[in-house]
Design a protein around this motif. Structure first.
Motif, PDB file in Angstrom:
ATOM      1  N   ARG A   1     -12.594   1.186  -6.697  1.00 13.10           N
ATOM      2  CA  ARG A   1     -12.107   1.096  -8.074  1.00 13.10           C
ATOM      3  C   ARG A   1     -10.970   0.088  -8.102  1.00 13.10           C
ATOM      4  O   ARG A   1     -10.200  -0.005  -7.135  1.00 13.10           O
ATOM      5  CB  ARG A   1     -11.579   2.454  -8.569  1.00 13.10           C
ATOM      6  N   CYS A   2     -10.849  -0.675  -9.195  1.00 13.06           N
ATOM      7  CA  CYS A   2      -9.670  -1.512  -9.368  1.00 13.06           C
ATOM      8  C   CYS A   2      -9.442  -1.774 -10.846  1.00 13.06           C
ATOM      9  O   CYS A   2     -10.395  -1.864 -11.628  1.00 13.06           O
ATOM     10  CB  CYS A   2      -9.763  -2.831  -8.595  1.00 13.06           C
TER      11      CYS A   2
ATOM     12  N   ASN B   1      -5.602   5.093   0.339  1.00 14.81           N
ATOM     13  CA  ASN B   1      -4.281   4.931  -0.263  1.00 14.81           C
ATOM     14  C   ASN B   1      -4.299   3.755  -1.247  1.00 14.81           C
ATOM     15  O   ASN B   1      -4.892   2.709  -0.971  1.00 14.81           O
ATOM     16  CB  ASN B   1      -3.230   4.670   0.813  1.00 14.81           C
ATOM     17  N   ARG B   2      -3.644   3.952  -2.384  1.00 16.07           N
ATOM     18  CA  ARG B   2      -3.625   2.896  -3.414  1.00 16.07           C
ATOM     19  C   ARG B   2      -3.016   1.609  -2.865  1.00 16.07           C
ATOM     20  O   ARG B   2      -2.011   1.617  -2.159  1.00 16.07           O
ATOM     21  CB  ARG B   2      -2.810   3.353  -4.622  1.00 16.07           C
TER      22      ARG B   2
ATOM     23  N   ARG C   1      -9.611   9.860   0.247  1.00 21.37           N
ATOM     24  CA  ARG C   1      -9.376   8.752  -0.689  1.00 21.37           C
ATOM     25  C   ARG C   1      -8.474   7.713  -0.035  1.00 21.37           C
ATOM     26  O   ARG C   1      -7.512   8.075   0.664  1.00 21.37           O
ATOM     27  CB  ARG C   1      -8.726   9.277  -1.980  1.00 21.37           C
TER      28      ARG C   1
ATOM     29  N   ASP D   1      -8.214   1.209  -5.210  1.00 24.29           N
ATOM     30  CA  ASP D   1      -8.383   2.289  -4.246  1.00 24.29           C
ATOM     31  C   ASP D   1      -9.870   2.610  -4.170  1.00 24.29           C
ATOM     32  O   ASP D   1     -10.699   1.917  -4.766  1.00 24.29           O
ATOM     33  CB  ASP D   1      -7.535   3.517  -4.612  1.00 24.29           C
TER      34      ASP D   1
ATOM     35  N   GLN E   1      -2.877  -3.788 -14.198  1.00 34.08           N
ATOM     36  CA  GLN E   1      -1.731  -3.154 -14.822  1.00 34.08           C
ATOM     37  C   GLN E   1      -1.395  -3.850 -16.136  1.00 34.08           C
ATOM     38  O   GLN E   1      -1.782  -4.997 -16.373  1.00 34.08           O
ATOM     39  CB  GLN E   1      -0.533  -3.196 -13.876  1.00 34.08           C
TER      40      GLN E   1
ATOM     41  N   GLU F   1      -1.647  -2.164  -4.181  1.00 37.03           N
ATOM     42  CA  GLU F   1      -1.251  -2.969  -5.346  1.00 37.03           C
ATOM     43  C   GLU F   1      -1.244  -4.440  -4.945  1.00 37.03           C
ATOM     44  O   GLU F   1      -0.524  -4.839  -4.035  1.00 37.03           O
ATOM     45  CB  GLU F   1       0.130  -2.564  -5.852  1.00 37.03           C
TER      46      GLU F   1
ATOM     47  N   ASP G   1      -4.268  -2.670  -9.371  1.00 37.87           N
ATOM     48  CA  ASP G   1      -4.372  -1.505  -8.497  1.00 37.87           C
ATOM     49  C   ASP G   1      -5.794  -1.374  -7.976  1.00 37.87           C
ATOM     50  O   ASP G   1      -6.767  -1.543  -8.720  1.00 37.87           O
ATOM     51  CB  ASP G   1      -3.995  -0.226  -9.258  1.00 37.87           C
TER      52      ASP G   1
ATOM     53  N   GLN H   1       0.839  -1.188   0.000  1.00 41.79           N
ATOM     54  CA  GLN H   1       0.000   0.000   0.000  1.00 41.79           C
ATOM     55  C   GLN H   1       0.877   1.242   0.000  1.00 41.79           C
ATOM     56  O   GLN H   1       2.003   1.224   0.511  1.00 41.79           O
ATOM     57  CB  GLN H   1      -0.941  -0.016   1.212  1.00 41.79           C
ATOM     58  N   ASP H   2       0.361   2.337  -0.585  1.00 35.85           N
ATOM     59  CA  ASP H   2       1.140   3.566  -0.721  1.00 35.85           C
ATOM     60  C   ASP H   2       1.295   4.312   0.598  1.00 35.85           C
ATOM     61  O   ASP H   2       2.165   5.173   0.729  1.00 35.85           O
ATOM     62  CB  ASP H   2       0.485   4.485  -1.755  1.00 35.85           C
TER      63      ASP H   2
END
Length: 537
Positions: free
Chosen positions: A467-468, A426-427, A424, A512, A471, A429, A510, A402-403
């Motif tokens: 949302r996802c 954190n993104r 929001r 978030d 990549q 992955e 991804d 996670q970011d």
């Protein structure tokens, strides 16, 4: 079952105002009670747990004939096993292995009926009491003492059956005694194949001395009789004729549910049972082999690639190789091996660069097999030479990063505006490098907000819109969860469903979400925080 992976965000709020109380556990009835130390292996590689667990088993009747039926009522205290994720309405099957001593030897299994239960997060799991029957051996005589050996809990989650065995490793002792007296009926016999059998195939069973017209049920047990599980057979057509002769077959479950090894197959018709040894081996004797329907032909030729001695029900990858040993991606085809470990698939020679055809089982380099193929172009040539290049590829893991670990909603001034704050997530992955088609699920739970001066804000004051995306280069299409209020129940952020059209899904994805916090107007001023826990399973 516990979550495979978990990460926490701390949500913070500066602001100028739900608790739940667990019900007490019901008491255990009067009966012989033991509290052994058990060691539990959690499913899906989630670790282990060790600790005491109280066990009570009521046995009836007190006296049975040899080979007779005993009824057991099992009450278990909280298990040392816990779940990192709250789960609701989980189909669960409990069982308990008991070792016999004194008037009989061996192991019997008390298997309860399937129940549906809620599993709390972070708390010892406690099964409701259950009941089951077992038969004492036909040669039993005198007092038989029963001692707990192992509990086994089977839970059905995400379309699969997960097992949690807990072995008794210390303490314990006898939980009761039954006396075998009198003369029992003639014992039944059971025959099974002497040679190894494959998973997901029909196993021929026979025998005599069974109850005419009885309803036989097969189970697969450990050597010695413990851990008997009817789910290891996915189907059967066994019958008992009027002369007490057993006929028919029982089909083993797939290789993932029945690992290679030595077992005992048990058949029970309600009043009699018998066992026979059975060896399960997924790959037949002999090495994996592939063959081509022909070894040469022009560009555009369609040939059949066949193989044998493979694991059943596995994806086989077939691809053309050039003279450097590099795979020609556009030539790749995929096929699933059958229950007998064979496969056959059509392969098109797409280029004059093809010098060989390669097959592997589930991207396992140890299973790579290659056979030469010559593209016929007419005319003479200067000859050719092959050099075999090898490499190894190993399966990775399911993981996430996670970011950041903090989400700040800012400051709300009571009495001004709508009380709605936005932020929001954190993104996150997700990386799936397992090379399988089992899918995954990323969910979240949220605690209520607590303030520094004792104030609270309920968890469901926070809503999210997930949302996802996949990549570049990833295989499979992830599905975002629905907009929802957060709380103690698991809310979906992103998931990957198994895709039967592909041999595997994987890559990087991804996820978030937009977050909205609605602060109640009656909130006490102060600084608040809550914890959001993400679980990847």
């Amino acid at each position: 079952m516990t979550g495979l992976l978990a990460a926490c965000f701390v949500m913070s709020l500066s602001c100028a105002g739900a608790t739940a109380q667990a019900a007490p556990r019901a008491g255990v009835g009067a009966a012989d009670v033991v509290t052994p130390t058990v060691h539990c292996i959690l499913p899906a590689g989630q670790g282990e747990a060790t600790g005491p667990q109280q066990m009570t088993v009521e046995l009836s009747p007190a006296v049975v004939a040899p080979g007779g039926k005993v009824h057991a009522k099992v009450t278990l205290g909280p298990s040392p096993a816990t779940s990192g994720l709250a789960l609701e309405d989980v189909p669960t099957i409990p069982s308990l292995d008991l070792a016999m001593s004194g008037g009989a030897s061996g192991t019997v299994t008390v298997r309860g009926a399937e129940i549906t239960m809620d599993i709390p997060a972070g708390k010892p799991i406690e099964l409701p009491p259950y009941e089951g029957d077992f038969l004492v051996p036909a040669n039993a005589s005198g007092d038989i003492s029963f001692t707990p050996l192992r509990t086994l809990t089977q839970t059905k989650v995400l379309g699969s059956v997960f097992e949690t065995p807990c072995d008794v490793v210390g303490g314990g002792g006898s939980i009761g005694t039954v006396t075998a007296e009198g003369t029992g009926s003639e014992p039944a016999t059971l025959t099974a194949p002497a040679d190894p059998v494959r998973p997901n195939t029909a196993v021929a069973l026979g025998g005599s001395g069974w109850t005419p017209g009885g309803a036989p049920v097969p189970s697969l047990c450990a050597v010695g009789g413990g851990g008997c599980d009817p789910l290891k057979f996915k189907d059967h057509d066994l019958t008992i004729d009027g002369g007490g002769t057993l006929h028919g077959t029982a089909t083993l479950a797939e290789a993932g549910a029945v690992p290679d090894g030595a077992y005992e197959v048990k058949v029970n018709d309600g009043t009699k049972e018998a066992t026979a040894p059975l060896t399960v081996r997924a790959v037949a004797a002999g090495d994996r082999e592939i063959a081509l329907s022909r070894s040469s032909g022009p560009v555009g030729s369609v040939i059949t690639v066949s193989g044998k001695n493979y694991n059943p029900d596995r994806w086989i990858n077939v691809i053309g190789l050039d003279a450097t040993g590099t795979g020609l991606d556009d030539s790749a085809v995929y096929v699933k091996s059958g229950p007998d470990g064979t496969f056959a698939v059509e392969f098109t020679v797409i280029s004059d660069a093809v010098v060989a055809v390669q097959a592997d089982e589930g991207n396992d380099p140890a299973t790579v097999r290659t056979v030469p193929f010559t593209v016929s172009t007419g005319g003479g040539g200067g000859g050719s030479a092959d050099q075999k290049l090898n490499t190894s590829v190993r399966a990775g893991t399911l993981s996430m990063v996670q970011d950041g670990d903090t989400v700040d909603f800012g400051t709300t001034v009571l009495g001004t505006g709508s009380g709605v704050q936005r932020s929001r997530l954190n993104r996150v992955e997700v990386e799936d490098a397992r090379g399988v088609d089992s899918g995954w699920s990323l969910t979240a739970t949220l605690t209520g907000f607590t303030g520094t001066d004792g104030g609270t804000i309920p968890a469901d004051a926070v809503r999210w819109t997930p949302r996802c995306t996949a990549q570049s280069g990833s295989v499979g299409v992830p599905v975002a969860g629905s907009p929802a209020a957060l709380g103690s129940g698991a809310a979906s952020l992103c998931r990957m469903d198994p895709d039967g059209s592909r041999p595997f899904t994987g890559g990087r994805f991804d996820a978030d979400a937009d977050l909205t916090l609605t602060v109640p107007g009656a909130t006490r001023p102060g600084d608040y925080s809550a914890t959001l826990t993400l679980t990847l399973l």
